[in-house]
Scaffold this active site. Structure first.
Site, PDB file in Angstrom:
ATOM      1  N   HIS A  52       4.978  -5.136   9.780  1.00  0.00           N
ATOM      2  CA  HIS A  52       3.822  -4.248   9.760  1.00  0.00           C
ATOM      3  C   HIS A  52       2.555  -5.057   9.544  1.00  0.00           C
ATOM      4  O   HIS A  52       2.593  -6.146   8.966  1.00  0.00           O
ATOM      5  CB  HIS A  52       3.952  -3.219   8.637  1.00  0.00           C
ATOM      6  CG  HIS A  52       4.979  -2.162   8.931  1.00  0.00           C
ATOM      7  ND1 HIS A  52       5.285  -1.169   8.029  1.00  0.00           N
ATOM      8  CD2 HIS A  52       5.759  -1.935  10.006  1.00  0.00           C
ATOM      9  CE1 HIS A  52       6.226  -0.383   8.557  1.00  0.00           C
ATOM     10  NE2 HIS A  52       6.518  -0.830   9.747  1.00  0.00           N
TER      11      HIS A  52
ATOM     12  N   LYS B 277       3.275  -4.336  -5.184  1.00  0.00           N
ATOM     13  CA  LYS B 277       3.075  -5.721  -5.598  1.00  0.00           C
ATOM     14  C   LYS B 277       4.149  -6.256  -6.555  1.00  0.00           C
ATOM     15  O   LYS B 277       4.207  -7.469  -6.787  1.00  0.00           O
ATOM     16  CB  LYS B 277       1.706  -5.878  -6.269  1.00  0.00           C
ATOM     17  CG  LYS B 277       0.547  -5.685  -5.314  1.00  0.00           C
ATOM     18  CD  LYS B 277       0.587  -6.717  -4.208  1.00  0.00           C
ATOM     19  CE  LYS B 277      -0.289  -6.355  -3.040  1.00  0.00           C
ATOM     20  NZ  LYS B 277       0.066  -7.077  -1.826  1.00  0.00           N
TER      21      LYS B 277
ATOM     22  N   PRO C  44       3.092   1.306  -8.656  1.00  0.00           N
ATOM     23  CA  PRO C  44       3.708   1.124  -7.339  1.00  0.00           C
ATOM     24  C   PRO C  44       2.718   1.166  -6.186  1.00  0.00           C
ATOM     25  O   PRO C  44       3.036   0.724  -5.083  1.00  0.00           O
ATOM     26  CB  PRO C  44       4.707   2.286  -7.256  1.00  0.00           C
ATOM     27  CG  PRO C  44       4.207   3.307  -8.236  1.00  0.00           C
ATOM     28  CD  PRO C  44       3.562   2.530  -9.333  1.00  0.00           C
TER      29      PRO C  44
ATOM     30  N   TYR D 189      -3.235  -7.260   0.346  1.00  0.00           N
ATOM     31  CA  TYR D 189      -2.113  -6.419   0.756  1.00  0.00           C
ATOM     32  C   TYR D 189      -1.044  -7.231   1.494  1.00  0.00           C
ATOM     33  O   TYR D 189       0.152  -7.077   1.251  1.00  0.00           O
ATOM     34  CB  TYR D 189      -2.605  -5.277   1.645  1.00  0.00           C
ATOM     35  CG  TYR D 189      -1.504  -4.330   2.072  1.00  0.00           C
ATOM     36  CD1 TYR D 189      -1.006  -3.383   1.183  1.00  0.00           C
ATOM     37  CD2 TYR D 189      -0.962  -4.382   3.353  1.00  0.00           C
ATOM     38  CE1 TYR D 189       0.007  -2.516   1.556  1.00  0.00           C
ATOM     39  CE2 TYR D 189       0.049  -3.520   3.737  1.00  0.00           C
ATOM     40  CZ  TYR D 189       0.537  -2.590   2.841  1.00  0.00           C
ATOM     41  OH  TYR D 189       1.547  -1.745   3.210  1.00  0.00           O
TER      42      TYR D 189
ATOM     43  N   TYR E 247      -0.867   6.555   3.036  1.00  0.00           N
ATOM     44  CA  TYR E 247      -1.360   7.159   1.804  1.00  0.00           C
ATOM     45  C   TYR E 247      -2.182   8.388   2.165  1.00  0.00           C
ATOM     46  O   TYR E 247      -3.063   8.320   3.035  1.00  0.00           O
ATOM     47  CB  TYR E 247      -2.242   6.186   1.024  1.00  0.00           C
ATOM     48  CG  TYR E 247      -1.541   4.943   0.538  1.00  0.00           C
ATOM     49  CD1 TYR E 247      -0.782   4.948  -0.627  1.00  0.00           C
ATOM     50  CD2 TYR E 247      -1.656   3.739   1.237  1.00  0.00           C
ATOM     51  CE1 TYR E 247      -0.154   3.802  -1.084  1.00  0.00           C
ATOM     52  CE2 TYR E 247      -1.030   2.587   0.786  1.00  0.00           C
ATOM     53  CZ  TYR E 247      -0.279   2.626  -0.378  1.00  0.00           C
ATOM     54  OH  TYR E 247       0.342   1.483  -0.819  1.00  0.00           O
TER      55      TYR E 247
END
Length: 407
Positions: free
Chosen positions: A78, A301, A297, A388, A205
């Site tokens: 991804h 990480k 969460p 990220y 999200y």
């Protein structure tokens, strides 16, 4: 081992999660002996569902260490994540800014690979071993543990606590020197694993006025989804129908099909908190992974920090054991902690921006402005993407590494 026996090794590792098992393998590649003890059964550890996103530096480390064959074959690559709010879906593609990817691969699948690799080395791995004492001081360190066959003792040059926040490793460092930083959030995540098509081809999200929903994939027909719920919520309060109804409501958008539902095969509740042990070492004891820090969460990480820690620690232990150079061990905390805090900052930013938390109208307006900035600014996406998809690990392994990783 068993029946009140004792053993001698160079490094005793407490905990057979990703941190302990990866460290054991990195030490093995340097010719360093270790014994790993784990309080749970092998079956429990291999089925324990946790994170599922591995940053590019973590993938690179695992591949270079010979641990990435199945990860590369079965993992899903991804480049970013989706944001859905105000009835609209946005995709944040970080790859063009960083040249990196993240790989979706369940932590329990990685643990299976790591256990198999450990067994192949022939080095000791003891399950169902409850550690009762860690002695980090003196000319040698000691670990005492209990199994069904009796009490056992390990004498070691060094001990690594990789057994989580509630484990014996963290507890063996006196509270007066741990320099702990703690933040508790008034929410939890109700998580499910379901047999359903994921809501988006990458993680998504959905910040909603009534609370965040998170939708991620573990396979083409396997989804991992979360609901923000109040702290102290009981799982019994949430039926399958209620979970699906709330997930569907919070992720609804005019540019997307309704959320597909399916059988829920696992559910959990996780409180959101941030924790950092400012001291990750004490005498001959060193902490790694969740023993040293907990992140919410949001942002995935935890697993990645564990891999970063043991990369640094394997380098330091290799220098100490094989080259009689303890400078890197002395500086372990100072080397590892800045990356930990960068991840904590990232996770706290995502947590406070994506969740509906108590506050006034001004707080909500700032939260909305941050979301709009992420969606509309390439510079903001670049900054998010750097963390990220994975900041570089602070040190590289000491052993020769193989070339090649997903790019």
């Amino acid at each position: 081992m068993g029946s009140d026996s004792s053993a001698r090794t160079q490094v005793a590792i407490v905990g057979a999660g990703p941190a302990g098992l990866t460290l054991g393998h990195l030490l093995h590649l340097q010719g360093i002996d270790s014994i790993i003890v784990e309080r749970s059964s092998r079956d429990h550890v291999e089925k324990r569902l946790r994170a599922g996103i591995i940053e590019q530096p973590g993938v690179d480390l695992l591949v270079a260490a010979g641990l990435g064959d199945r990860l590369l074959r079965e993992g899903m690559v991804h480049g970013g994540f989706y944001l859905r709010y105000d009835n609209t879906t946005h995709y944040l593609d970080f790859h063009p800014y960083t040249g990196q990817h993240a790989t979706v691969y369940g932590q329990h699948e990685l643990v299976k690979d790591l256990i198999a690799a450990r067994i192949d080395t022939g080095r000791p791995l003891v399950f169902e071993a409850e550690v009762t004492d860690i002695s980090p001081t003196g000319p040698a360190a000691g670990v005492r543990y209990r199994t069904a066959t009796g009490e056992d003792t390990i004498e070691a040059d060094f001990v690594v606590g990789a057994d989580g926040f509630h484990g014996a490793g963290r507890a063996a460092i006196p509270a007066s020197v741990r320099n702990e930083l703690i933040r508790e959030y008034p929410v939890s995540w109700l998580g499910i694993l379901a047999e359903s098509t994921p809501a988006a081809p990458e993680g998504m999200y959905c910040p909603h006025p009534d609370g965040l929903s998170v939708h991620s994939m573990r396979g083409p027909r396997l989804s991992r989804q979360y609901l923000q719920v109040p702290a102290g919520t009981e799982l019994a309060e949430w039926s399958d129908d209620r979970i699906w109804a709330e997930l569907s409501r919070r992720c609804a958008a005019s540019d997307a099909a309704p959320l597909e539902t399916g059988p829920i095969i696992e559910r959990s509740l996780a409180p959101l908190r941030s924790y950092v042990a400012g001291t990750m070492q004490y005498e001959r004891l060193f902490l790694a992974g969740d023993s040293a820090h907990i992140v919410p969460p949001t942002g995935a990480k935890g697993l990645n920090l564990a891999l970063s820690d043991v990369c640094v620690l394997s380098h330091a232990l290799g220098a100490a054991v094989n080259h009689a150079n303890t400078d890197h061990l002395a500086g372990y905390t100072a080397t590892a902690l800045p990356r930990v805090m960068a991840a904590q900052r990232f996770s706290a930013l995502l947590t406070t921006t994506l969740h509906a938390l108590p506050g006034d109208g001004f707080t909500e307006a700032l939260r909305r402005a941050t979301l709009d900035r992420w969606v509309g600014s390439p510079a903001a996406q670049h900054e998010l993407g750097e963390v990220y998809l994975g900041l570089p690990f602070p040190t590289a392994p000491l052993y020769p590494v193989a070339a090649g990783s997903p790019g």
